[in-house]
Structure formats: structure tokens, C-alpha cells
Design a protein around this motif. Structure first.
Motif, PDB file in Angstrom:
ATOM      1  N   HIS A  51     -38.519   0.523 -12.042  1.00  0.00           N
ATOM      2  CA  HIS A  51     -38.673   1.201 -13.340  1.00  0.00           C
ATOM      3  C   HIS A  51     -38.894   2.698 -13.138  1.00  0.00           C
ATOM      4  O   HIS A  51     -38.221   3.529 -13.757  1.00  0.00           O
ATOM      5  CB  HIS A  51     -39.831   0.596 -14.128  1.00  0.00           C
ATOM      6  N   HIS A  52     -39.844   3.044 -12.256  1.00  0.00           N
ATOM      7  CA  HIS A  52     -40.180   4.455 -12.065  1.00  0.00           C
ATOM      8  C   HIS A  52     -39.153   5.182 -11.202  1.00  0.00           C
ATOM      9  O   HIS A  52     -38.985   6.390 -11.337  1.00  0.00           O
ATOM     10  CB  HIS A  52     -41.574   4.589 -11.455  1.00  0.00           C
ATOM     11  N   GLY A  53     -38.486   4.447 -10.305  1.00  0.00           N
ATOM     12  CA  GLY A  53     -37.537   5.083  -9.400  1.00  0.00           C
ATOM     13  C   GLY A  53     -36.184   5.351 -10.038  1.00  0.00           C
ATOM     14  O   GLY A  53     -35.704   6.479 -10.048  1.00  0.00           O
ATOM     15  N   SER A  54     -35.583   4.312 -10.580  1.00  0.00           N
ATOM     16  CA  SER A  54     -34.202   4.450 -11.070  1.00  0.00           C
ATOM     17  C   SER A  54     -34.053   4.099 -12.540  1.00  0.00           C
ATOM     18  O   SER A  54     -32.970   4.270 -13.105  1.00  0.00           O
ATOM     19  CB  SER A  54     -33.277   3.530 -10.268  1.00  0.00           C
ATOM     20  N   GLY A  55     -35.111   3.600 -13.166  1.00  0.00           N
ATOM     21  CA  GLY A  55     -34.963   3.169 -14.557  1.00  0.00           C
ATOM     22  C   GLY A  55     -33.963   2.019 -14.679  1.00  0.00           C
ATOM     23  O   GLY A  55     -33.289   1.886 -15.690  1.00  0.00           O
ATOM     24  N   PHE A  56     -33.840   1.227 -13.609  1.00  0.00           N
ATOM     25  CA  PHE A  56     -32.952   0.039 -13.582  1.00  0.00           C
ATOM     26  C   PHE A  56     -31.467   0.404 -13.570  1.00  0.00           C
ATOM     27  O   PHE A  56     -30.617  -0.442 -13.819  1.00  0.00           O
ATOM     28  CB  PHE A  56     -33.245  -0.921 -14.748  1.00  0.00           C
ATOM     29  N   ASP A  57     -31.163   1.671 -13.273  1.00  0.00           N
ATOM     30  CA  ASP A  57     -29.772   2.133 -13.285  1.00  0.00           C
ATOM     31  C   ASP A  57     -29.185   2.024 -11.878  1.00  0.00           C
ATOM     32  O   ASP A  57     -29.573   2.759 -10.969  1.00  0.00           O
ATOM     33  CB  ASP A  57     -29.746   3.595 -13.765  1.00  0.00           C
ATOM     34  N   SER A  58     -28.214   1.104 -11.722  1.00  0.00           N
ATOM     35  CA  SER A  58     -27.649   0.870 -10.391  1.00  0.00           C
ATOM     36  C   SER A  58     -26.748   2.022  -9.930  1.00  0.00           C
ATOM     37  O   SER A  58     -26.317   2.051  -8.789  1.00  0.00           O
ATOM     38  CB  SER A  58     -26.861  -0.441 -10.363  1.00  0.00           C
ATOM     39  N   GLU A  59     -26.476   2.972 -10.823  1.00  0.00           N
ATOM     40  CA  GLU A  59     -25.554   4.060 -10.466  1.00  0.00           C
ATOM     41  C   GLU A  59     -26.290   5.369 -10.149  1.00  0.00           C
ATOM     42  O   GLU A  59     -25.662   6.375  -9.820  1.00  0.00           O
ATOM     43  CB  GLU A  59     -24.596   4.291 -11.648  1.00  0.00           C
ATOM     44  N   LEU A  60     -27.610   5.353 -10.249  1.00  0.00           N
ATOM     45  CA  LEU A  60     -28.358   6.615 -10.158  1.00  0.00           C
ATOM     46  C   LEU A  60     -28.391   7.200  -8.740  1.00  0.00           C
ATOM     47  O   LEU A  60     -28.704   6.514  -7.780  1.00  0.00           O
ATOM     48  CB  LEU A  60     -29.795   6.403 -10.644  1.00  0.00           C
ATOM     49  N   VAL A  61     -28.059   8.504  -8.652  1.00  0.00           N
ATOM     50  CA  VAL A  61     -28.227   9.254  -7.407  1.00  0.00           C
ATOM     51  C   VAL A  61     -29.134  10.444  -7.713  1.00  0.00           C
ATOM     52  O   VAL A  61     -28.900  11.163  -8.675  1.00  0.00           O
ATOM     53  CB  VAL A  61     -26.875   9.794  -6.872  1.00  0.00           C
ATOM     54  N   THR A  62     -30.178  10.612  -6.911  1.00  0.00           N
ATOM     55  CA  THR A  62     -31.025  11.796  -7.054  1.00  0.00           C
ATOM     56  C   THR A  62     -31.116  12.469  -5.692  1.00  0.00           C
ATOM     57  O   THR A  62     -30.716  11.898  -4.678  1.00  0.00           O
ATOM     58  CB  THR A  62     -32.454  11.433  -7.538  1.00  0.00           C
ATOM     59  N   SER A  63     -31.604  13.703  -5.666  1.00  0.00           N
ATOM     60  CA  SER A  63     -31.667  14.398  -4.384  1.00  0.00           C
ATOM     61  C   SER A  63     -32.884  15.301  -4.278  1.00  0.00           C
ATOM     62  O   SER A  63     -33.529  15.629  -5.254  1.00  0.00           O
ATOM     63  CB  SER A  63     -30.394  15.193  -4.148  1.00  0.00           C
ATOM     64  N   ARG A  64     -33.167  15.687  -3.038  1.00  0.00           N
ATOM     65  CA  ARG A  64     -34.288  16.534  -2.689  1.00  0.00           C
ATOM     66  C   ARG A  64     -33.867  17.498  -1.602  1.00  0.00           C
ATOM     67  O   ARG A  64     -32.890  17.253  -0.924  1.00  0.00           O
ATOM     68  CB  ARG A  64     -35.400  15.657  -2.098  1.00  0.00           C
ATOM     69  N   LYS A  65     -34.659  18.519  -1.395  1.00  0.00           N
ATOM     70  CA  LYS A  65     -34.427  19.455  -0.284  1.00  0.00           C
ATOM     71  C   LYS A  65     -32.983  19.944  -0.254  1.00  0.00           C
ATOM     72  O   LYS A  65     -32.260  19.719   0.720  1.00  0.00           O
ATOM     73  CB  LYS A  65     -34.790  18.806   1.059  1.00  0.00           C
ATOM     74  N   ASN A  66     -32.576  20.621  -1.323  1.00  0.00           N
ATOM     75  CA  ASN A  66     -31.218  21.182  -1.366  1.00  0.00           C
ATOM     76  C   ASN A  66     -30.138  20.143  -1.076  1.00  0.00           C
ATOM     77  O   ASN A  66     -29.181  20.416  -0.379  1.00  0.00           O
ATOM     78  CB  ASN A  66     -31.075  22.345  -0.375  1.00  0.00           C
ATOM     79  N   ARG A  67     -30.357  18.954  -1.597  1.00  0.00           N
ATOM     80  CA  ARG A  67     -29.384  17.875  -1.493  1.00  0.00           C
ATOM     81  C   ARG A  67     -29.193  17.354  -0.071  1.00  0.00           C
ATOM     82  O   ARG A  67     -28.262  16.604   0.202  1.00  0.00           O
ATOM     83  CB  ARG A  67     -28.025  18.281  -2.079  1.00  0.00           C
ATOM     84  N   LYS A  68     -30.085  17.751   0.863  1.00  0.00           N
ATOM     85  CA  LYS A  68     -29.929  17.243   2.228  1.00  0.00           C
ATOM     86  C   LYS A  68     -30.275  15.762   2.298  1.00  0.00           C
ATOM     87  O   LYS A  68     -29.768  15.034   3.132  1.00  0.00           O
ATOM     88  CB  LYS A  68     -30.801  18.030   3.197  1.00  0.00           C
ATOM     89  N   ILE A  69     -31.198  15.352   1.440  1.00  0.00           N
ATOM     90  CA  ILE A  69     -31.527  13.933   1.345  1.00  0.00           C
ATOM     91  C   ILE A  69     -31.238  13.472  -0.071  1.00  0.00           C
ATOM     92  O   ILE A  69     -31.626  14.124  -1.029  1.00  0.00           O
ATOM     93  CB  ILE A  69     -33.013  13.671   1.673  1.00  0.00           C
ATOM     94  N   GLN A  70     -30.542  12.358  -0.164  1.00  0.00           N
ATOM     95  CA  GLN A  70     -30.273  11.790  -1.484  1.00  0.00           C
ATOM     96  C   GLN A  70     -30.786  10.364  -1.548  1.00  0.00           C
ATOM     97  O   GLN A  70     -30.992   9.720  -0.519  1.00  0.00           O
ATOM     98  CB  GLN A  70     -28.778  11.851  -1.791  1.00  0.00           C
ATOM     99  N   PHE A  71     -30.972   9.916  -2.770  1.00  0.00           N
ATOM    100  CA  PHE A  71     -31.537   8.590  -3.010  1.00  0.00           C
ATOM    101  C   PHE A  71     -30.578   7.809  -3.900  1.00  0.00           C
ATOM    102  O   PHE A  71     -30.131   8.324  -4.921  1.00  0.00           O
ATOM    103  CB  PHE A  71     -32.909   8.723  -3.667  1.00  0.00           C
ATOM    104  N   PHE A  72     -30.282   6.583  -3.485  1.00  0.00           N
ATOM    105  CA  PHE A  72     -29.176   5.850  -4.100  1.00  0.00           C
ATOM    106  C   PHE A  72     -29.593   4.547  -4.768  1.00  0.00           C
ATOM    107  O   PHE A  72     -30.278   3.712  -4.169  1.00  0.00           O
ATOM    108  CB  PHE A  72     -28.110   5.541  -3.039  1.00  0.00           C
ATOM    109  N   GLY A  73     -29.122   4.417  -6.008  1.00  0.00           N
ATOM    110  CA  GLY A  73     -29.121   3.123  -6.676  1.00  0.00           C
ATOM    111  C   GLY A  73     -30.454   2.648  -7.197  1.00  0.00           C
ATOM    112  O   GLY A  73     -31.409   3.396  -7.362  1.00  0.00           O
ATOM    113  N   ILE A  74     -30.489   1.373  -7.458  1.00  0.00           N
ATOM    114  CA  ILE A  74     -31.590   0.738  -8.161  1.00  0.00           C
ATOM    115  C   ILE A  74     -32.920   0.926  -7.405  1.00  0.00           C
ATOM    116  O   ILE A  74     -33.961   1.184  -8.008  1.00  0.00           O
ATOM    117  CB  ILE A  74     -31.253  -0.754  -8.396  1.00  0.00           C
TER     118      ILE A  74
END
Ligand SMILES: *[C@@H]1O[C@H](CO)[C@@H](O)[C@H](O)[C@H]1NC(C)=O
Ligand SMILES: [Ca+2]
Length: 153
Positions: A51-74
Motif C-alpha cells: 500500500h505505502h510502496g506502490s499503491g498496489f500498482d504493478s506498473e509503478l517505477v520510482t527512482s532515487r539518487k538521480n535515477r541511479k537506483i530505481q524501484f519496480f512494481g508492486i
């Protein structure tokens, strides 16, 4: 004209792989894949995290540190350690392309999340869990869900 609309509708529906899961729908998928009680982690912890990470969205991509690290999916799986985003370094410990964590087939996402919590940090691997779920009363996340499978769980 109506037939064409219908055909287009079917085409677009079939082409859409990602989706936003319902809370209890996801809980049911996780439960039937052995997540409830895995490493002593309750289903409510997983649902709170998602819920707090992706809001149940299996398509969500977020990033940190100038996009060097990204976070994928649910589960918002971290590209630095767990999956290969085909760009920059990754330890790729789950041996999957990160794009595999953006579809609605959660079997590989679940296998990777299980691998993540085998580590010393367990659920602390996710900031979102530490901040929003750890030590909190999370009993409401799945208490009203009805499960079709593995009810004896
Ligand atoms: C957690 O919250 C629920 C509902 O709000 C309540 O019934 C329950 O007693 C609470 N548990 C604790 C340990 O505070
Ligand atoms: Ca997947």
C-alpha cells in the motif's frame, strides 16, 4: 461502427498487462503463494508495505539518487541489488530484468520478495515498511478479506 468500437476495446484491454490490484485481491494472491507467515512475516505486513510502496500498482517505477537506483512494481524492488534494468550496475540477485516486475504475473515478484526477506534485514530492506508499518497496528489491512484458496493457511 459498434463492432469496430468493440474490437478496439478488446484490443486495448488485451494489450494492457499492468494493473492496479485490489487490496484483498492482492492479499489472496500473496497468501496462495505462501507469503503469509513466510519467515514469520504476516500478510498484513506485506499488504501494508505494498500500500505505502506502490499503491498496489504493478506498473509503478520510482527512482532515487538521480535515477541511479530505481524501484519496480508492486513490491518496489530495488534495481541496485535485485534486478537488472539494463543500464548501470546491478547485483541482480533475483536474476530477472526489472521489467519482469512490471507485469501482472506476480510469481517472479513474489519469488524475489521472498529472497529479499531471507537477508539479515528481513522486512527492513524496505524503507517504506520501516517508516509506515514496523511496530504499528496493522491488523486492519487484511482482517476483512475473504480468501478463496488456502483458507486453512
Ligand atoms: C489494532 O486495531 C484494531 C482495530 O482498530 C483493534 O481492534 C486492536 O485491538 C488493535 N490492536 C492493538 C494491539 O492495539
Ligand atoms: Ca512479474
Amino acid at each position: 461502427m459498434k463492432a469496430l468500437t468493440l474490437i478496439l476495446l478488446i484490443f486495448f484491454t488485451a494489450g494492457r498487462e499492468a494493473k492496479i490490484f485490489g487490496r484483498c485481491q492482492l492479499a489472496s494472491v500473496l497468501k496462495s503463494n505462501g507469503m503469509d507467515g513466510y519467515r514469520g512475516i504476516h500478510l498484513d505486513d506485506w499488504i501494508c508495505l505494498v500500500h505505502h510502496g506502490s499503491g498496489f500498482d504493478s506498473e509503478l517505477v520510482t527512482s532515487r539518487k538521480n535515477r541511479k537506483i530505481q524501484f519496480f512494481g508492486i513490491f518496489q524492488i530495488d534495481s541496485h541489488w535485485w534486478c537488472d534494468r539494463k543500464q548501470g550496475y546491478s547485483a541482480n540477485l533475483c536474476k530477472r530484468p526489472c521489467s519482469a516486475f512490471l507485469d501482472d504475473d506476480l510469481r517472479d515478484d513474489i519469488a524475489c520478495a521472498k529472497k529479499i526477506v531471507l537477508g539479515r534485514q528481513k522486512m527492513n530492506a524496505w524503507d517504506n515498511w520501516q517508516i509506515n508499518c514496523k511496530g504499528k497496528n496493522i491488523s486492519e489491512w487484511t482482517s476483512n478479506c475473504k480468501f478463496d484458496f488456502y483458507d486453512s493457511g
